[in-house]
Design a protein around this motif. Structure first.
Motif, PDB file in Angstrom:
ATOM      1  N   ALA A   1       0.823  -1.212   0.000  1.00 39.15           N
ATOM      2  CA  ALA A   1       0.000   0.000   0.000  1.00 39.15           C
ATOM      3  C   ALA A   1       0.850   1.252   0.000  1.00 39.15           C
ATOM      4  N   ASN A   2       2.106   1.134   0.390  1.00 37.61           N
ATOM      5  CA  ASN A   2       2.998   2.284   0.432  1.00 37.61           C
ATOM      6  C   ASN A   2       4.047   2.242  -0.678  1.00 37.61           C
ATOM      7  N   GLY A   3       3.770   1.503  -1.749  1.00 33.85           N
ATOM      8  CA  GLY A   3       4.592   1.589  -2.950  1.00 33.85           C
ATOM      9  C   GLY A   3       5.739   0.608  -3.037  1.00 33.85           C
ATOM     10  N   PHE A   4       5.860  -0.347  -2.111  1.00 35.71           N
ATOM     11  CA  PHE A   4       6.905  -1.369  -2.204  1.00 35.71           C
ATOM     12  C   PHE A   4       6.408  -2.497  -3.097  1.00 35.71           C
ATOM     13  N   ALA A   5       7.240  -2.897  -4.047  1.00 33.04           N
ATOM     14  CA  ALA A   5       6.879  -3.992  -4.949  1.00 33.04           C
ATOM     15  C   ALA A   5       7.291  -5.315  -4.300  1.00 33.04           C
ATOM     16  N   VAL A   6       6.308  -6.104  -3.894  1.00 30.28           N
ATOM     17  CA  VAL A   6       6.571  -7.389  -3.241  1.00 30.28           C
ATOM     18  C   VAL A   6       5.815  -8.477  -4.001  1.00 30.28           C
ATOM     19  N   ALA A   7       6.521  -9.445  -4.527  1.00 33.00           N
ATOM     20  CA  ALA A   7       5.899 -10.538  -5.263  1.00 33.00           C
ATOM     21  C   ALA A   7       5.298 -11.549  -4.288  1.00 33.00           C
ATOM     22  N   PRO A   8       4.252 -12.293  -4.714  1.00 29.09           N
ATOM     23  CA  PRO A   8       3.655 -13.303  -3.836  1.00 29.09           C
ATOM     24  C   PRO A   8       4.661 -14.328  -3.336  1.00 29.09           C
ATOM     25  N   GLU A   9       5.640 -14.703  -4.191  1.00 28.73           N
ATOM     26  CA  GLU A   9       6.643 -15.670  -3.767  1.00 28.73           C
ATOM     27  C   GLU A   9       7.510 -15.130  -2.642  1.00 28.73           C
ATOM     28  N   GLN A  10       7.719 -13.804  -2.613  1.00 25.16           N
ATOM     29  CA  GLN A  10       8.484 -13.217  -1.521  1.00 25.16           C
ATOM     30  C   GLN A  10       7.716 -13.308  -0.202  1.00 25.16           C
ATOM     31  N   THR A  11       6.382 -13.205  -0.281  1.00 22.49           N
ATOM     32  CA  THR A  11       5.580 -13.345   0.928  1.00 22.49           C
ATOM     33  C   THR A  11       5.748 -14.733   1.532  1.00 22.49           C
ATOM     34  N   THR A  12       5.678 -15.756   0.690  1.00 23.10           N
ATOM     35  CA  THR A  12       5.827 -17.118   1.203  1.00 23.10           C
ATOM     36  C   THR A  12       7.245 -17.353   1.717  1.00 23.10           C
ATOM     37  N   SER A  13       8.261 -16.760   1.064  1.00 20.52           N
ATOM     38  CA  SER A  13       9.636 -16.890   1.552  1.00 20.52           C
ATOM     39  C   SER A  13       9.789 -16.210   2.912  1.00 20.52           C
ATOM     40  N   TYR A  14       9.114 -15.079   3.087  1.00 25.31           N
ATOM     41  CA  TYR A  14       9.142 -14.355   4.363  1.00 25.31           C
ATOM     42  C   TYR A  14       8.578 -15.223   5.486  1.00 25.31           C
ATOM     43  N   LEU A  15       7.436 -15.846   5.241  1.00 22.55           N
ATOM     44  CA  LEU A  15       6.838 -16.719   6.250  1.00 22.55           C
ATOM     45  C   LEU A  15       7.720 -17.930   6.533  1.00 22.55           C
ATOM     46  N   ALA A  16       8.324 -18.479   5.475  1.00 27.11           N
ATOM     47  CA  ALA A  16       9.206 -19.638   5.669  1.00 27.11           C
ATOM     48  C   ALA A  16      10.438 -19.256   6.486  1.00 27.11           C
ATOM     49  N   ALA A  17      10.970 -18.046   6.264  1.00 25.35           N
ATOM     50  CA  ALA A  17      12.145 -17.594   7.014  1.00 25.35           C
ATOM     51  C   ALA A  17      11.820 -17.424   8.492  1.00 25.35           C
ATOM     52  N   ILE A  18      10.639 -16.885   8.771  1.00 23.83           N
ATOM     53  CA  ILE A  18      10.226 -16.712  10.171  1.00 23.83           C
ATOM     54  C   ILE A  18      10.076 -18.071  10.847  1.00 23.83           C
ATOM     55  N   GLU A  19       9.468 -19.005  10.125  1.00 23.86           N
ATOM     56  CA  GLU A  19       9.300 -20.343  10.692  1.00 23.86           C
ATOM     57  C   GLU A  19      10.650 -21.014  10.921  1.00 23.86           C
ATOM     58  N   LEU A  20      11.587 -20.806   9.993  1.00 23.64           N
ATOM     59  CA  LEU A  20      12.894 -21.432  10.112  1.00 23.64           C
ATOM     60  C   LEU A  20      13.691 -20.858  11.280  1.00 23.64           C
ATOM     61  N   LEU A  21      13.623 -19.535  11.473  1.00 20.82           N
ATOM     62  CA  LEU A  21      14.388 -18.904  12.536  1.00 20.82           C
ATOM     63  C   LEU A  21      13.796 -19.166  13.917  1.00 20.82           C
ATOM     64  N   GLY A  22      12.456 -19.321  13.975  1.00 19.78           N
ATOM     65  CA  GLY A  22      11.823 -19.391  15.287  1.00 19.78           C
ATOM     66  C   GLY A  22      12.155 -18.141  16.080  1.00 19.78           C
ATOM     67  N   PRO A  23      11.743 -16.962  15.597  1.00 18.45           N
ATOM     68  CA  PRO A  23      12.258 -15.683  16.114  1.00 18.45           C
ATOM     69  C   PRO A  23      12.038 -15.514  17.613  1.00 18.45           C
ATOM     70  N   ARG A  24      13.081 -14.973  18.268  1.00 24.41           N
ATOM     71  CA  ARG A  24      13.007 -14.706  19.698  1.00 24.41           C
ATOM     72  C   ARG A  24      12.643 -13.258  19.986  1.00 24.41           C
ATOM     73  N   ASP A  25      12.870 -12.374  19.031  1.00 23.93           N
ATOM     74  CA  ASP A  25      12.504 -10.972  19.239  1.00 23.93           C
ATOM     75  C   ASP A  25      12.186 -10.345  17.879  1.00 23.93           C
ATOM     76  N   LEU A  26      11.798  -9.077  17.918  1.00 28.26           N
ATOM     77  CA  LEU A  26      11.390  -8.378  16.693  1.00 28.26           C
ATOM     78  C   LEU A  26      12.555  -8.197  15.728  1.00 28.26           C
ATOM     79  N   ASN A  27      13.768  -8.158  16.242  1.00 26.11           N
ATOM     80  CA  ASN A  27      14.917  -7.981  15.342  1.00 26.11           C
ATOM     81  C   ASN A  27      15.050  -9.172  14.391  1.00 26.11           C
ATOM     82  N   ASP A  28      14.751 -10.387  14.881  1.00 28.77           N
ATOM     83  CA  ASP A  28      14.789 -11.559  13.998  1.00 28.77           C
ATOM     84  C   ASP A  28      13.745 -11.433  12.895  1.00 28.77           C
TER      85      ASP A  28
END
Length: 373
Positions: free
Chosen positions: A23-50
Motif C-alpha cells: 500500500a505504500n509503494g513497495f513492490a513485493v511478489a507473492p513468492e516473496q511473501t511465502t519466503s518471508y513466512l518460511a524464514a520466520i518459521e525457520l528462525l523461530g524468532p526470539r525478538d522483533l529484530n529476527d
C-alpha cells in the motif's frame, strides 16, 4: 461458499505487514511473501529484530527506501503512532496506512471500477479490468504461424547429424566403414542441435499505457500460444506473472483470467521497484537468464530513477538481449528525452517503437536475426 483456505491466525500479522508495504509503494511478489513466512518459521524468532532481518532478507526493500521500511515495520509491529510523513531522501511520498484486517485476504500464491488518466503517476490504484470482445489483427495473424521458426534460437548441448559440422560422427563413420570392408568412404559430421531461446515479455499496464494495454495483452496471449518457452509479466506499481492464465487456449477466457490476477491496471508507474522485485525472486530471475527480454513500456517512471537504472543494468547482464519498446519512439531518428529512458539507454540493445501491434510483432520476429550487443 468460498473454498479458499483460511490463513493461520499466527501468520496474519506477517501477511498484513506485506500488504502494508504494498500500500505504500513497495513492490513485493507473492513468492516473496511465502519466503518471508518460511524464514520466520525457520528462525523461530526470539525478538522483533529476527523478524526484521527475515523481512529484509526476503522482501528486499530498495536501499533508498530503507528508512520508510523501518518506520512501517515499527508502526506495524511496535504500535507506534501514525506516521504522516517520512523524510526518506528524495522519496517525498506520504506513507499510506492500511488496516491489519486486509492481510487476512492477502493471496500467498499467484502467478500471480476505477478510472485513471493517461499521465504517469506514483500513486497506486487497484483496478479490476474487463476486456471487450476481442478481434484478431493482421499483425497477430502473422505472429502466430511465424513465431515458432523466427524466434531467436541458441546452440544446445546435444548434437545432431549434419552434412557439415565441427564434430566427427565416429559411430556412423565406423558403421559405414564395416559395410565397406574397412574403407572410410565418407566422414560423418555432427553439429549442435539448435534450441529455442527463452523469451521474457514485460508489459507496462500503468495509466500512461492505458490505450495500449488491451492490444499488448492480446499479443502476449498469441505469443504464449505460439511458443512454449515464453514468460509474461505485467507491472505498474506491482509485479504479476500472468503466463499460466495466458496458456488457456481461448483468448477471451485467458485474458479474463489475467484480468482477475492483475490488480494495478491503469494505476501508477513504478517500473524500477517492479523490476527490482522481479530480480529479487530467484525463480523469476532465472527466466531472464540467457533470454530475449522485451519490455513494452513508455518509460514514464515516477519512482526512483536510480532503482530503474540498477534493475535494467542487472537485467542486461543476465539476458541475451534486452529490447525496450516504447510508444514514444515514433521514428528512426528517435532520441530519448525522459529521465528514465536516458538512464537506461546504455543498458538496452534496442530502444524502438512499441506504439502498435504491428511494430512490436515486427521487432519480435527479427530477434532471431540479431545478436547480443
Amino acid at each position: 461458499m468460498s473454498t479458499e483456505p483460511e490463513l493461520p491466525r499466527a501468520a496474519r500479522i506477517f501477511v498484513s505487514f506485506v500488504a502494508l508495504l504494498r500500500a505504500n509503494g513497495f513492490a513485493v511478489a507473492p513468492e516473496q511473501t511465502t519466503s518471508y513466512l518460511a524464514a520466520i518459521e525457520l528462525l523461530g524468532p526470539r525478538d522483533l529484530n529476527d523478524i526484521r532481518q527475515s523481512a529484509l532478507a526476503t522482501l528486499a526493500p530498495p536501499p533508498e527506501r530503507r528508512t520508510t521500511f523501518d518506520r512501517l515495520f515499527d508502526l506495524h509491529f511496535r504500535g507506534s503512532e501514525a506516521i504522516e510523513h517520512v523524510d526518506d531522501g528524495d522519496d517525498d511520498e506520504t506513507v499510506r496506512l492500511q488496516e491489519e484486517g486486509r492481510g487476512e485476504q492477502e493471496p500467498l500464491f499467484s502467478d500471480d471500477a476505477n478510472e485513471s488518466g493517461l499521465a504517469a503517476t506514483r500513486a497506486e490504484a487497484l483496478v479490476e479490468r474487463r476486456f471487450a470482445q476481442l478481434s484478431t489483427t493482421d499483425a497477430l495473424r502473422r505472429l502466430a504461424p511465424e513465431a515458432p521458426r523466427r524466434l531467436p534460437q541458441r546452440r544446445g548441448h546435444r548434437r545432431m547429424r549434419a552434412r557439415r559440422g565441427p564434430f566427427a560422427d565416429l559411430r556412423r563413420t565406423l558403421r559405414e566403414c564395416v559395410r565397406s570392408d574397412g574403407e572410410i568412404l565418407r566422414l560423418g559430421h555432427l553439429k549442435r542441435r539448435p534450441r529455442r531461446r527463452k523469451l521474457l515479455l514485460l508489459i507496462d499496464v500503468s495509466g500512461s499505457m492505458k490505450t495500449r494495454t488491451e492490444e499488448n495483452m492480446k499479443l502476449a496471449h498469441t505469443l504464449v500460444q505460439a511458443a512454449p518457452n515464453v514468460e509474461v509479466f505485467t507491472f505498474g506499481t506491482r509485479l504479476t506473472r500472468v503466463t499460466r492464465s495466458l496458456r488457456l487456449k481461448r483468448r477471451e477466457q485467458a485474458l479474463n483470467a489475467a484480468a482477475h490476477l492483475v490488480s494495478d491496471w491503469d494505476g501508477g508507474t513504478r517500473i524500477g521497484d517492479a523490476l527490482q522485485a522481479f530480480l529479487a525472486v530467484p525463480r523469476f530471475g532465472g527466466y531472464a537468464r540467457g533470454a530475449a527480454v522485451v519490455v513494452v513500456s513508455d518509460g514514464l517512471e515516477r519512482g526512483e530513477v536510480d532503482a530503474l537504472r540498477d534493475a535494467v543494468a542487472k537485467l542486461s547482464r543476465r539476458a541475451w538481449r534486452v529490447s525496450w519498446l516504447t510508444p514514444l519512439a515514433t521514428g528512426p531518428d528517435f532520441r530519448p528525452k525522459t529521465e528514465a529512458l536516458l538512464a537506461i539507454q546504455r543498458f538496452v540493445d534496442d530502444l524502438v517503437d512499441g506504439g502498435s501491434s504491428a511494430s512490436i510483432v515486427a521487432h519480435i520476429l527479427t530477434l532471431g536475426r540479431r545478436r547480443a550487443a
